[in-house]
Motif scaffolding. Structure first.
Motif, PDB file in Angstrom:
ATOM      1  N   ARG A   5      25.641  10.385  55.806  1.00  0.00           N
ATOM      2  CA  ARG A   5      25.773  11.735  56.357  1.00  0.00           C
ATOM      3  C   ARG A   5      26.757  12.554  55.527  1.00  0.00           C
ATOM      4  N   ILE A   6      26.525  13.855  55.505  1.00  0.00           N
ATOM      5  CA  ILE A   6      27.435  14.778  54.828  1.00  0.00           C
ATOM      6  C   ILE A   6      28.655  14.972  55.709  1.00  0.00           C
ATOM      7  N   ILE A   7      29.868  14.911  55.111  1.00  0.00           N
ATOM      8  CA  ILE A   7      31.065  15.114  55.931  1.00  0.00           C
ATOM      9  C   ILE A   7      31.832  16.382  55.557  1.00  0.00           C
ATOM     10  N   GLY A   8      31.561  16.978  54.399  1.00  0.00           N
ATOM     11  CA  GLY A   8      32.279  18.194  54.048  1.00  0.00           C
ATOM     12  C   GLY A   8      32.023  18.628  52.625  1.00  0.00           C
ATOM     13  N   PHE A   9      32.616  19.779  52.272  1.00  0.00           N
ATOM     14  CA  PHE A   9      32.405  20.392  50.969  1.00  0.00           C
ATOM     15  C   PHE A   9      33.728  20.832  50.353  1.00  0.00           C
ATOM     16  N   ASP A  10      33.714  20.981  49.047  1.00  0.00           N
ATOM     17  CA  ASP A  10      34.776  21.602  48.266  1.00  0.00           C
ATOM     18  C   ASP A  10      36.151  21.068  48.642  1.00  0.00           C
ATOM     19  N   ASP A  11      37.084  21.917  49.048  1.00  0.00           N
ATOM     20  CA  ASP A  11      38.471  21.489  49.254  1.00  0.00           C
ATOM     21  C   ASP A  11      38.603  20.411  50.316  1.00  0.00           C
ATOM     22  N   ASP A  12      37.629  20.338  51.238  1.00  0.00           N
ATOM     23  CA  ASP A  12      37.719  19.328  52.292  1.00  0.00           C
ATOM     24  C   ASP A  12      37.484  17.914  51.765  1.00  0.00           C
ATOM     25  N   VAL A  13      36.866  17.795  50.583  1.00  0.00           N
ATOM     26  CA  VAL A  13      36.518  16.453  50.093  1.00  0.00           C
ATOM     27  C   VAL A  13      37.027  16.173  48.685  1.00  0.00           C
ATOM     28  N   LEU A  14      37.459  17.198  47.946  1.00  0.00           N
ATOM     29  CA  LEU A  14      37.805  16.998  46.538  1.00  0.00           C
ATOM     30  C   LEU A  14      38.888  15.951  46.347  1.00  0.00           C
ATOM     31  N   ASP A  15      39.864  15.911  47.230  1.00  0.00           N
ATOM     32  CA  ASP A  15      40.986  14.992  47.061  1.00  0.00           C
ATOM     33  C   ASP A  15      40.768  13.645  47.728  1.00  0.00           C
ATOM     34  N   LEU A  16      39.634  13.459  48.375  1.00  0.00           N
ATOM     35  CA  LEU A  16      39.380  12.191  49.042  1.00  0.00           C
ATOM     36  C   LEU A  16      38.889  11.153  48.043  1.00  0.00           C
ATOM     37  N   PRO A  17      39.328   9.910  48.182  1.00  0.00           N
ATOM     38  CA  PRO A  17      38.809   8.850  47.298  1.00  0.00           C
ATOM     39  C   PRO A  17      37.351   8.548  47.636  1.00  0.00           C
ATOM     40  N   ALA A  18      36.603   8.074  46.652  1.00  0.00           N
ATOM     41  CA  ALA A  18      35.192   7.771  46.852  1.00  0.00           C
ATOM     42  C   ALA A  18      34.805   6.518  46.085  1.00  0.00           C
ATOM     43  N   ARG A  19      33.924   5.727  46.661  1.00  0.00           N
ATOM     44  CA  ARG A  19      33.434   4.534  45.971  1.00  0.00           C
ATOM     45  C   ARG A  19      32.622   4.909  44.738  1.00  0.00           C
ATOM     46  N   ARG A  20      31.895   6.040  44.835  1.00  0.00           N
ATOM     47  CA  ARG A  20      31.087   6.513  43.716  1.00  0.00           C
ATOM     48  C   ARG A  20      31.255   8.019  43.614  1.00  0.00           C
ATOM     49  N   THR A  21      31.452   8.499  42.396  1.00  0.00           N
ATOM     50  CA  THR A  21      31.582   9.929  42.143  1.00  0.00           C
ATOM     51  C   THR A  21      30.574  10.342  41.080  1.00  0.00           C
ATOM     52  N   LEU A  22      29.889  11.434  41.330  1.00  0.00           N
ATOM     53  CA  LEU A  22      28.930  11.973  40.373  1.00  0.00           C
ATOM     54  C   LEU A  22      29.466  13.272  39.809  1.00  0.00           C
ATOM     55  N   ASP A  23      29.632  13.311  38.506  1.00  0.00           N
ATOM     56  CA  ASP A  23      29.961  14.554  37.819  1.00  0.00           C
ATOM     57  C   ASP A  23      28.637  15.229  37.475  1.00  0.00           C
ATOM     58  N   CYS A  24      28.271  16.235  38.255  1.00  0.00           N
ATOM     59  CA  CYS A  24      26.918  16.800  38.175  1.00  0.00           C
ATOM     60  C   CYS A  24      26.747  17.791  37.037  1.00  0.00           C
ATOM     61  N   GLY A  25      27.830  18.196  36.394  1.00  0.00           N
ATOM     62  CA  GLY A  25      27.714  19.057  35.228  1.00  0.00           C
ATOM     63  C   GLY A  25      26.956  20.351  35.484  1.00  0.00           C
TER      64      GLY A  25
END
Length: 564
Positions: free
Chosen positions: A30-50
């Motif tokens: 499920r989606i939990i948030g966008f932009d500033d709400d999630v940028l600083d959260l750690p993640a198991r996988r991160t995609l740099d979408c370019g």
């Protein structure tokens, strides 16, 4: 700890606010948030979408999944331009089959060939074999003498179902069977094994994922000439169990599969499936949708029920599948028993029958929450438009029909009625939604092709059909995301990218509004995610994955068998 985080993306949420974002977080699908709400959260996988474009997963509100999946293994006749080409193709295909196997083909178009295949030609092409060729509309088929003999047509013992026609000429049956008469053939092969159907569903699902589809509506299972098996639902369950299903599916039960039920008089449940199962039963991956009922035939085959005769065909005003009285009774009984109803009505006379039945149903039992629909709504008069909104009925037309068969539809109805064909903007102006759909395999099912047809309304012959019905690219995108979710009654779970909704995403090479209208269909689907898991484009997703991530993006079993 997020399961997945997208950064540096062009995310178009399709929600009111925020409408765009550059980062998104996903947890447990499920989606939990966008932009500033999630940028600083750690993640198991991160995609740099370019800068890649990300939109909600596409939906298709009317397709035939098992039919399409089976057609992938059949003789493809869509490229035949003459009857001789078709007969030659049948002959070549037959030579490669084992002894006793049927020659089954699909996708032929009599308006292109100059006529329907004749049984005598099919007899010469595949002597001693059963030959069954399905018209692209699905509303008729051509068979050879071997099949006609097995059905009892040749010796006169066949009982032709109501609403069907066995076409004859001076030499007797031609081999053409229209509408319900096709049951004479399907009775020889149905029911298909559940395992085979599951394989076909899986093959179709792989193609769908490659086109960005994350949800489809299967427009008719269980019975009638369109059903593959009385236990067809079990095939979808089997496909899911085996990891073949890469798409959420809502299934319509054909009205022939429903029957009278006994319940307490206070319940009002008199018509449906055993145990009182009705629209909405299931889960987020497999769910039962509306009851599907066929009112008329097809415009392609000139069997749609129209108030004024066709301009180029001897079928006159088309035909109804059952008597209008019986059709209305089934719609009313289903409505009163809690079902949403999907009425196949293409001609304007059939649309009248459907609207009248829905009006009578609401008079008998008010159900303001019902989401009834008219499938195709192919020819709608101006006076019928306000009735859709007044009755809360949603039209489900197929925009890509305009490209693939628009020219022949114009020939069928004439210049005066052409503005009534497969409307879009006038429906919106009347206050109703228009969800995107394809009717695949009758027409190509890629959503981006459908969007292009919504915007251009161009035919394959170069004509523009009713330009006043065109919509912009943003509206077309909403039709295949927001409106398909709403039509399925699942707008609280998908259709837009918002916190709490499914992480069903499509990565595109461009936004439909950023390219010329005639190039929308050429936009590439780079990857498709369902519940945040990759179901198509695993290699592309791997390239986006941050080098800091130590875990690969999960892939559902079998996803890399999808056909781009």
């Amino acid at each position: 700890m997020l399961d997945l985080k997208l950064v540096k993306a062009r995310i178009f949420t399709m929600a009111d606010a925020p409408s765009t974002a550059h980062a998104m977080g996903v947890l447990h699908g499920r989606i939990i948030g966008f932009d500033d709400d999630v940028l600083d959260l750690p993640a198991r996988r991160t995609l740099d979408c370019g800068g890649a474009v990300v939109v909600p997963g596409f939906g298709d509100s009317h397709n035939h999944m098992a039919w399409f999946g089976q057609s992938l293994a059949e003789l493809d006749l869509s490229g035949c331009r003459t009857l001789e080409e078709l007969y030659d193709a049948v002959s070549r295909f037959a030579r490669g089959l084992p002894e006793g196997a049927w020659v089954v083909g699909s996708g032929y178009d009599d308006t292109v060939l100059g006529g329907h295949p004749h049984r005598s030609g099919l007899d010469r092409s595949a002597p001693g074999r059963a030959v069954w060729l399905k018209h692209r509309s699905g509303h008729m088929c051509a068979v050879n003498s071997e099949v006609l003999g097995r059905t009892g047509v040749l010796d006169g013992s066949a009982i032709v179902p109501e609403g069907g026609t066995v076409v004859e000429d001076s030499g007797g049956p031609t081999g053409l069977l229209e509408e319900q008469a096709q049951k004479l053939v399907t009775a020889l092969v149905v029911p298909y094994p559940v395992t085979d159907l599951a394989d076909a569903i899986g093959a179709a699902s792989g193609v769908y994922a490659s086109e960005g589809l994350t949800h489809v509506v299967e427009a008719g299972i269980g019975s009638g000439w369109i059903g593959r098996s009385p236990v067809e639902l079990a095939a979808y369950v089997e496909a899911r169990r085996r990891g073949l299903l890469k798409t959420r599916v809502q299934m319509m039960a054909v009205s022939d599969a429903l029957h009278p039920l006994q319940s307490n008089a206070a319940d009002g449940i008199s018509f449906g499936l055993d145990l009182g199962i009705t629209s909405g039963f299931g889960d987020d991956h497999l769910r039962l949708g509306a009851m599907k009922i066929f009112i008329d035939g097809s415009l392609i085959g000139r069997t749609a029920a129209v108030t004024e005769p066709f301009c180029d065909h001897d079928h006159g005003n088309g035909s109804f599948q059952l008597s209008p009285g019986e059709l209305a009774r089934r719609i009313i009984d289903a409505h009163c028993s809690g079902w949403n109803v999907a009425a196949h009505a293409i001609g304007d006379s059939a649309v009248d029958v459907a609207l009248d039945a829905f009006e009578a149903a609401h008079r008998k039992l008010a159900r303001p929450d019902a989401r009834h629909r008219i499938e195709h709504a192919g020819m709608v008069r101006p006076d019928q438009l306000p009735r859709f909104a007044a009755l809360g009925v949603t039209p489900v037309p197929q925009p890509h029909f305009l490209y693939e068969v628009g020219d022949t539809m114009v020939d069928a109805v004439g210049e005066e009625r052409t503005p009534w064909l497969y409307r879009h903007k006038s429906f919106l102006d009347s206050g109703v939604r228009v969800p995107g759909s394809s009717d695949r395999p009758v027409a190509a099912g890629a959503p981006l092709l459908g969007m292009q047809s919504m915007v251009t309304r161009a035919s394959s012959g170069g004509a523009t059909l009713s330009p006043q019905e065109r919509v912009d690219a943003e509206t077309a995108l909403r039709a295949y995301t927001v409106d398909t979710a709403w039509m399925a009654g699942e707008e609280d779970r998908r259709g837009t990218l918002e916190p709490g909704k499914f992480a069903d995403l499509v990565f595109l090479s461009a936004h439909p509004a950023d390219v010329p209208p005639h190039e929308i269909g050429q936009i590439s689907v780079l990857a498709t995610l369902l519940d945040g898991a990759c179901v198509f484009g695993h290699g592309y997703i791997e390239k986006l994955q941050s080098t800091a991530s130590s875990h690969p993006i999960p892939t559902l079993r079998g996803t890399e068998h999808a056909t781009p």
